[in-house]
Scaffold this active site. Structure first.
Site, PDB file in Angstrom:
ATOM      1  N   LYS A   1     -38.132  11.209  33.215  1.00  0.00           N
ATOM      2  CA  LYS A   1     -37.689   9.880  33.653  1.00  0.00           C
ATOM      3  C   LYS A   1     -38.914   9.064  34.051  1.00  0.00           C
ATOM      4  CE  LYS A   1     -35.343   7.458  37.486  1.00  0.00           C
ATOM      5  NZ  LYS A   1     -34.481   7.554  38.684  1.00  0.00           N
TER       6      LYS A   1
ATOM      7  N   ASP B   1     -38.341   1.105  40.463  1.00  0.00           N
ATOM      8  CA  ASP B   1     -36.884   1.046  40.603  1.00  0.00           C
ATOM      9  C   ASP B   1     -36.520   0.125  41.764  1.00  0.00           C
ATOM     10  OD1 ASP B   1     -34.184   1.456  40.642  1.00  0.00           O
ATOM     11  OD2 ASP B   1     -34.266   3.558  41.283  1.00  0.00           O
TER      12      ASP B   1
ATOM     13  N   LYS C   1     -32.046  -2.362  46.006  1.00  0.00           N
ATOM     14  CA  LYS C   1     -32.260  -1.400  47.098  1.00  0.00           C
ATOM     15  C   LYS C   1     -32.673  -2.151  48.364  1.00  0.00           C
ATOM     16  CE  LYS C   1     -34.026   2.591  44.466  1.00  0.00           C
ATOM     17  NZ  LYS C   1     -33.061   3.633  44.843  1.00  0.00           N
TER      18      LYS C   1
ATOM     19  N   ASP D   1     -28.295   0.925  40.307  1.00  0.00           N
ATOM     20  CA  ASP D   1     -29.324   1.775  40.910  1.00  0.00           C
ATOM     21  C   ASP D   1     -29.202   3.229  40.433  1.00  0.00           C
ATOM     22  OD1 ASP D   1     -31.499   2.410  42.424  1.00  0.00           O
ATOM     23  OD2 ASP D   1     -30.449   2.414  44.350  1.00  0.00           O
TER      24      ASP D   1
ATOM     25  N   GLU E   1     -29.734   4.259  37.601  1.00  0.00           N
ATOM     26  CA  GLU E   1     -30.297   3.942  36.275  1.00  0.00           C
ATOM     27  C   GLU E   1     -30.956   5.150  35.616  1.00  0.00           C
ATOM     28  OE1 GLU E   1     -31.983   3.687  38.941  1.00  0.00           O
ATOM     29  OE2 GLU E   1     -33.881   4.563  38.331  1.00  0.00           O
TER      30      GLU E   1
ATOM     31  N   ARG F   1     -30.089   8.292  35.195  1.00  0.00           N
ATOM     32  CA  ARG F   1     -29.241   9.071  34.276  1.00  0.00           C
ATOM     33  C   ARG F   1     -29.010   8.307  32.981  1.00  0.00           C
ATOM     34  NH1 ARG F   1     -24.884   9.473  38.937  1.00  0.00           N
ATOM     35  NH2 ARG F   1     -26.827   9.300  40.079  1.00  0.00           N
TER      36      ARG F   1
END
Ligand code: BES
Ligand code: ZN
Ligand code: ZN
Length: 466
Positions: A234, A239, A246, A316, A318, A320
């Site tokens: 990943k 993020d 977040k 969030d 994201e 997976r």
């Protein structure tokens, strides 16, 4: 640009020095048997991480005794290096070269590697004046293995420590290309809208809001006849959480959301440097989860390579999505072993803390072997179950399933189950949900970007396929 990412510590001296200061490792047992007279005056008892300086009659440092574990640990020699660095003056450190004496052949790799790990610094934006103690690396040491271990771990640390401003999707790709050139591997990538054309829709949709375009980077190395190992990482270079933004304290560290890709790259580096007889495929899913008018939204339904439709419940979750299509693609290649590394869930950290990645696997035997070896190499991982009934919580009214479950229970397991949908149940697949970050400063393991699970996996692969 990528040069800084490949900055490795260089504590090793290759030519035999004249007045090297011997470093002698002694366990508590050794001290009782042989070292009594010279060391007991300083109260040295040979416990791991204990260090004792012996001075000559003129007050010059003559010998260093360092404690050690029964099974030599790289952190034993890291502790010695750290003690020496902190307790000798810069004037002495500048000149001195240390020399391990009386090491068993089998302990050499760990001993020199630990010293290398302890000499790491991240100086891209702030130079320090710290002088690390130099160590003579003799010809009979397993130099290739030592360098591979020091370099792979430093590469992971540099990748994770580098902020997103200097490590976007393109820079991450450049790192894979660079190691591709170094080891004569083939590197290709699918960038931006081509991801849709080649049927990797989820990476595209997660990354489409960022000017730093999403991409799937693929490295292939080794012989077709050898066992096929596929490693997926990943690589979310930052993020923000996306439109489900977040809160500040959870966003602060999200430069490290490519920490899974860093482990994957580090593992590929080890495999190639050690020339393991495997047919290696590395897949780095690089995307930035940003906020923009064009960002993917809660409620959007994404198509997937596997054919399922996925309703986005939370932008969030994201990670997976970013690796799902790559897992499907990886499984299409029918690998003998498939491993992914992701900084996937806060829940895995709640369960096991920062230092122990959660491990999931289709095959229990694979998981158990990895867990056992992980403790032996001091890179512990722990298995959690892929408990199928939990998948129910992903139900969606409009799509095959959703990407989040808002119950707050079993988040790491549910994320693993989501990935399993894409990896399939037949592949010998292992999923590592890791932190890629060390919260504390300990000898050989500085605060910041860290290897979490990479070495455990390397040991396992080397044992099974090497
Ligand atoms: N990158 C995070 C997970 C993460 C957070 C890893 C902190 C390590 C430290 C991931 O993309 C994420 O935000 N996951 C959510 C999932 C949830 C929305 C279902 C999480 O764990 O809270
Ligand atoms: Zn997230
Ligand atoms: Zn994430």
């Amino acid at each position: 640009m990528t040069k800084e990412i490949f900055a490795f510590p260089a504590p090793f001296v290759k030519t035999a020095p004249k007045n090297a200061i011997p470093v002698i490792f002694a366990s508590a047992k050794d001290v009782k048997k042989t070292h009594k007279t010279q060391t007991d005056q300083n109260g040295f008892s040979g416990n791991p991480k204990e260090v004792c300086f012996i001075y000559d009659s003129k007050g010059r440092l003559e010998t260093v005794y360092a404690g050690r574990s029964e099974t030599f640990s790289p952190y034993d020699s890291a502790a010695a290096a750290e003690y020496i660095r902190k307790n000798l003056s810069d004037a002495v450190l500048k000149k001195a070269v240390f020399d391990f004496k009386g090491l068993n052949k089998k302990d050499m790799s760990a001993a020199y590697t630990g010293w290398g790990w302890a000499s790491y610094r991240f100086e891209r934006y702030k130079k320090t004046k710290t002088i690390f103690p130099k160590l003579y690396l003799p010809k009979n040491a397993p130099t290739n293995e030592i360098n591979a271990q020091v370099e792979a771990v430093s590469l992971i640390r540099n990748l994770v420590n580098t902020p997103s401003s200097d490590l976007g999707t393109k820079e991450l790709e450049a790192v894979v290309k660079k190691i591709g050139t170094q080891f004569k591997a083939k590197v290709t990538s699918i960038v931006d809208k081509d991801l849709l054309k080649k049927n990797f829709p989820m990476i595209y949709h997660v990354g489409k809001a960022s000017p730093r375009r999403p991409r799937l980077v693929e490295l292939n190395w080794g012989k077709a006849k050898d066992p096929k190992i596929t490693i997926v990482g990943k690589g979310v270079v930052f993020d923000t959480g996306g439109l489900n933004l977040k809160p500040p304290r959870f966003m602060l560290l999200m430069k490290k959301d490519m920490g899974g890709a860093a482990q994957a790259i580090g593992l590929a580096y080890m495999i190639m440097a050690m020339k393991l007889p495997v047919n290696l495929k590395l897949l780095v899913c690089a995307a930035e989860n940003s906020v923009d008018g064009n960002a993917f939204r809660p409620g959007d339904v994404l198509p997937t390579r596997a054919g399922y439709t996925v309703e986005v419940g939370d932008t969030d979750a994201e990670g997976r999505l970013v690796i799902g299509d790559a897992l499907t693609y990886a499984a299409e290649g029918k690998p003998d072993l498939m491993v992914d590394f992701c900084t996937l869930t806060g829940a895995a950290r709640v369960a096991l803390g920062p230092d122990i990645p959660a491990l999931f696997a289709n095959k229990d035997k694979t998981a158990q072997d990895i867990v056992k070896g992980s403790f032996e190499c001091e890179d512990p991982v722990w298995q959690l179950p892929l408990w199928a009934p939990y998948f129910k919580s992903y139900s969606s009214d409009v799509a095959d399933f959703g990407n989040d479950d808002s119950t707050g229970y079993g988040g790491a397991i549910k994320a693993g189950l989501f990935l399993q949908k894409f990896a399939g149940e037949k592949t010998d697949w292992v999923h590592v949900d890791c932190f890629a970050w060390s919260q504390s400063d300990t000898p050989g393991r500085p605060k910041g970007g860290a290897d979490t699970g990479m070495r455990a996996m390397y040991q396992y692969i080397a044992k099974r396929f090497g």
